[in-house]
Design an enzyme around this catalytic site. Structure first.
Site, mmCIF file in Angstrom:
data_model
loop_
_atom_site.group_PDB
_atom_site.id
_atom_site.type_symbol
_atom_site.label_atom_id
_atom_site.label_comp_id
_atom_site.label_asym_id
_atom_site.label_seq_id
_atom_site.Cartn_x
_atom_site.Cartn_y
_atom_site.Cartn_z
ATOM 1 N N THR A 249 0.830 -1.206 0.000
ATOM 2 C CA THR A 249 0.000 0.000 0.000
ATOM 3 C C THR A 249 0.863 1.255 0.000
ATOM 4 O OG1 THR A 249 -1.689 -1.209 1.256
ATOM 5 C CG2 THR A 249 -1.846 1.195 1.218
ATOM 6 N N GLU A 466 16.233 -27.067 26.459
ATOM 7 C CA GLU A 466 16.788 -25.974 25.652
ATOM 8 C C GLU A 466 18.276 -26.166 25.399
ATOM 9 O OE1 GLU A 466 14.893 -23.972 24.206
ATOM 10 O OE2 GLU A 466 13.079 -24.489 25.303
ATOM 11 N N ASP A 540 7.956 -28.374 18.831
ATOM 12 C CA ASP A 540 9.071 -28.907 18.045
ATOM 13 C C ASP A 540 8.613 -30.067 17.178
ATOM 14 O OD1 ASP A 540 10.664 -27.078 19.402
ATOM 15 O OD2 ASP A 540 11.126 -28.521 20.994
#
Length: 683
Positions: A249, A466, A540
């Site tokens: 736009t 982690e 995951d």
């Protein structure tokens, strides 16, 4: 000298007359109806012949008694209400009302309710024949003529008024109260000069290729004779295609600003209406206005709302009104009529859903891809959005551009705004580097939840999970480089690992397998080092499964189904382009691929379990670790990412000096000397 201009128009001190409002008319009609209902049954008001005469009710027995005594002058019968009025002779007023004629007024009467009309008529005829009453008459009207007419036509008037109000609302209601027929008028917002928007190509950072494409449209509008003299035609339209937030736009506004021509702007949904034929009428009205203002630009944002592919089977949910609107748009763009000087720009992020007739040459002559910005373009976008932000010396635009891969222009604007809000929240004098990092984390991972309570066992399990991602990604050649790992809860996630994805043009099977192995590293670490698995790996597993199905069903990367793509983009096809046997093979291949990478992840973690454990303990202690911490534990990464190689090569070329003539090989040096000698001879 006095100034006697108080009566002149335009003086602010003049009393301002109230503006007419249709609500006054509606209110007046309602008041008139209410007055009619209220005064309908009040005979003392609706009977003008009575004047101010006294009116008293009495019984039917008492009425007969007065008749027998000769007190009655005449009788008026109202059959509708089963009541009669007995008017008393003047000489008997005191006998009936116990008042003088001055007190009762002229023609006082009594009101009597009766039962049977036939019995009453029979009785009145007898007493009239006997001369006991002068005469009797009938009154069939319930009120005055005006209110009777109002009550008769009131419901119709009320329905007409309601219908007018609804049509005005549905039609959008113009300025000053438009008529119901304005529902078919175009809702496009028109700018007489495109530069009234205040947007030019300088305000559009990045998108060099897209700007080059639309620059030709600007040249067409500014100097059409340059192209028509050579037999060229002005293009009918250009379709801006790209993901949300990439500046489609904004680019259209910049085209209008550069060309300085009238600019019509509207959304695709503005054509769609619940009334049949309204959408096509608005299309025709839009192009009629555009032809009057040519040369000009029409910009239709989100054109997929009206330009979606038409159904081959009308019985299967086809919207006739939307298709009629699309047909009108196709005809106006390239029909028997001519639209000289009218260029249509449209934007969409769902070009695969558009009708093929809309995309053909002659309507949208060119498709301009407005993609997500790459690294240099993100740097330019950051420079634009950082102008109003007060930053300190720690802010590095190069670093910020590297930390935001895959971000669109709108995302980068959001990062700058969020960083300013974070800095203001901590009462800082300027926005720093850490504020921008926190803003990126906030946008990607969500709001940090420091108050969420976790047990020591849960915290250790999350840290092991982690740390598993970090370890696998460090030792997989094509896995994305690690930036940091956190076990601070954000949004719905209890922990997260941030990577710096390489901006690849194509992706190989080996790269996708390494990324899948890194995704499965968290679940593998849980099973190896805690002896159980948890729901923390759900996201995951979802990403790994989708990646595996994409590799096998779309990319042809399967051993049993090689070089086959089952991707199907037919909108109205409700069957799979493969058999149940093939589906079973796909499921088996997906399961085998994921299990192989899971076993590979467990093997890498077993090999580096000491480093993984040290990394998990550091995570439990600090909650956030960076790539430097991983490098200190595991050493330098065995592989350098291709993106880093390209960066190093570019820096080397930029810093190197241009070779001299003496540094060149002998044959190259002789050719260069011969070329310079001939050039001097020609001069």
């Amino acid at each position: 000298m006095s100034n006697n201009n108080t009566n002149q128009p335009g003086n602010d001190k003049d009393p301002k007359m109230p503006r007419f409002n249709m609500g006054w008319l509606y209110g007046l009609i309602i008041i008139m109806l209410a007055v009619g209902f209220i005064f309908n049954g009040n005979d003392s008001i609706l009977m003008p012949a009575s004047g101010n005469a006294m009116n008293q009710p009495t019984s039917y027995t008492k009425f007969k008694e007065y008749v027998d005594k000769g007190y009655v002058n005449n009788v008026v019968v109202n059959k509708d209400e089963s009541k009669l009025k007995m008017y008393v002779k003047a000489k008997n007023i005191r006998d009936v009302f116990n008042m003088s004629a001055q007190q009762t007024g002229k023609n006082p009467y009594l009101t009597i309710e009766f039962g049977s009309v036939d019995e009453l008529e029979k009785y009145l005829t007898e007493v009239q024949t006997a001369g006991k009453i002068k005469d009797f008459s009938y009154e069939n009207k319930r009120g005055s003529g005006f209110f009777d007419l109002l009550l008769s036509f009131g419901p119709i008037i009320f329905l007409v008024v309601i219908w007018i109000i609804m049509m005005r609302r549905m039609g959008g209601g113009g300025v000053g109260g438009s008529s119901v027929f304005s529902v078919g008028k175009s809702k496009a917002k028109m700018y007489e000069k495109g530069n009234d928007l205040g947007v030019t190509f300088k305000d559009v950072a990045g998108q060099a290729g897209a700007k080059q494409e639309v620059q030709e449209i600007v040249d067409f509008l500014k100097n059409p004779k340059k192209y028509t003299d050579l037999g060229g035609k002005i293009p009918k339209g250009a379709l801006l295609v790209g993901p949300p937030g990439t500046g489609k736009t904004l680019l259209a506004k910049a085209v209008a600003g550069e060309a300085s021509v009238p600019f019509f702007s509207m959304s695709g949904s503005d054509f769609v209406e619940m009334f049949v034929g309204v959408g096509a009428s608005r299309v025709r009205d839009l192009f009629r206005q555009a032809k009057e203002k040519s040369p000009c630009i029409i910009f239709i944002d989100e054109i997929d709302a009206v330009g979606r592919a038409r159904s081959k089977n009308p019985a299967m949910g086809g919207n006739d009104e939307r298709e009629n609107t699309l047909n009108a748009l196709l005809t106006e763009m390239d029909g028997f009529g001519t639209n000289s000087g009218v260029i249509i720009l449209a934007a969409t992020n769902r070009v695969d859903m558009l009708d093929k007739a809309l995309l053909r040459a002659g309507r949208f002559d060119r498709q301009i891809n407005v993609d997500l910005p790459d690294l240099p373009e993100r740097k330019e976008i950051f420079k634009v959005h950082l102008k109003p932000v007060k930053t300190d010396e720690t802010v590095d635009i190069e670093f910020l551009a590297r930390q935001t891969p895959g971000f669109s222009g709108a995302d980068i604007a959001n990062v700058c705004n969020e960083a300013a809000l974070i800095a203001a929240r901590r009462n800082a004098a300027a926005v720093g580097k850490q504020d921008f990092l926190d803003a990126v984390d906030r946008i990607i991972g969500g709001l940090e939840k420091k108050t969420k309570v976790m047990t020591s066992g849960e915290k250790r399990a999350i840290a092991l999970h982690e740390a598993g991602h970090a370890t696998i990604s460090w030792f997989c050649e094509f896995a994305n480089p690690l930036v940091k790992v956190s076990i601070v809860p954000r949004g719905q996630a209890l922990g997260a690992a941030w990577y710096l994805p390489e901006e690849r043009q194509i992706t190989t099977k080996e790269q996708m397998l390494d990324e899948m192995c890194a995704l499965l590293g968290g679940r593998a670490a849980e099973e190896l080092f805690t002896g159980h698995i948890s729901t923390g790996a759900m996201n995951d597993l979802e990403r790994a499964t989708k990646s595996a199905y994409g590799m096998i069903a779309y990319a042809g990367m399967s051993e049993r189904l090689p070089n086959i793509c089952y991707y199907n983009n037919q909108e109205y096809q409700f069957q799979r382009p493969y058999s149940e046997t093939t589906a079973k093979i796909m499921d088996d291949e997906v399961l085998k691929m994921i299990n192989d990478q899971y076993a590979r992840a467990k093997s890498i973690l077993s090999e580096h379990k000491e480093g993984h454990n040290e990394l998990a303990e550091l995570l439990i202690k600090n909650e956030v670790i960076f790539a430097e911490d991983v490098e200190r534990i595991f050493g330098k990464r065995p592989w350098i990412s291709r993106s880093q190689e390209i960066i190093d090569e570019n820096e080397k070329l930029a810093n190197s000096e241009a070779p001299t003539l003496e540094d060149m090989p002998e044959e190259v040096r002789k050719a260069q000397e011969e070329y310079e000698k001939n050039k001097k001879t020609e001069e």
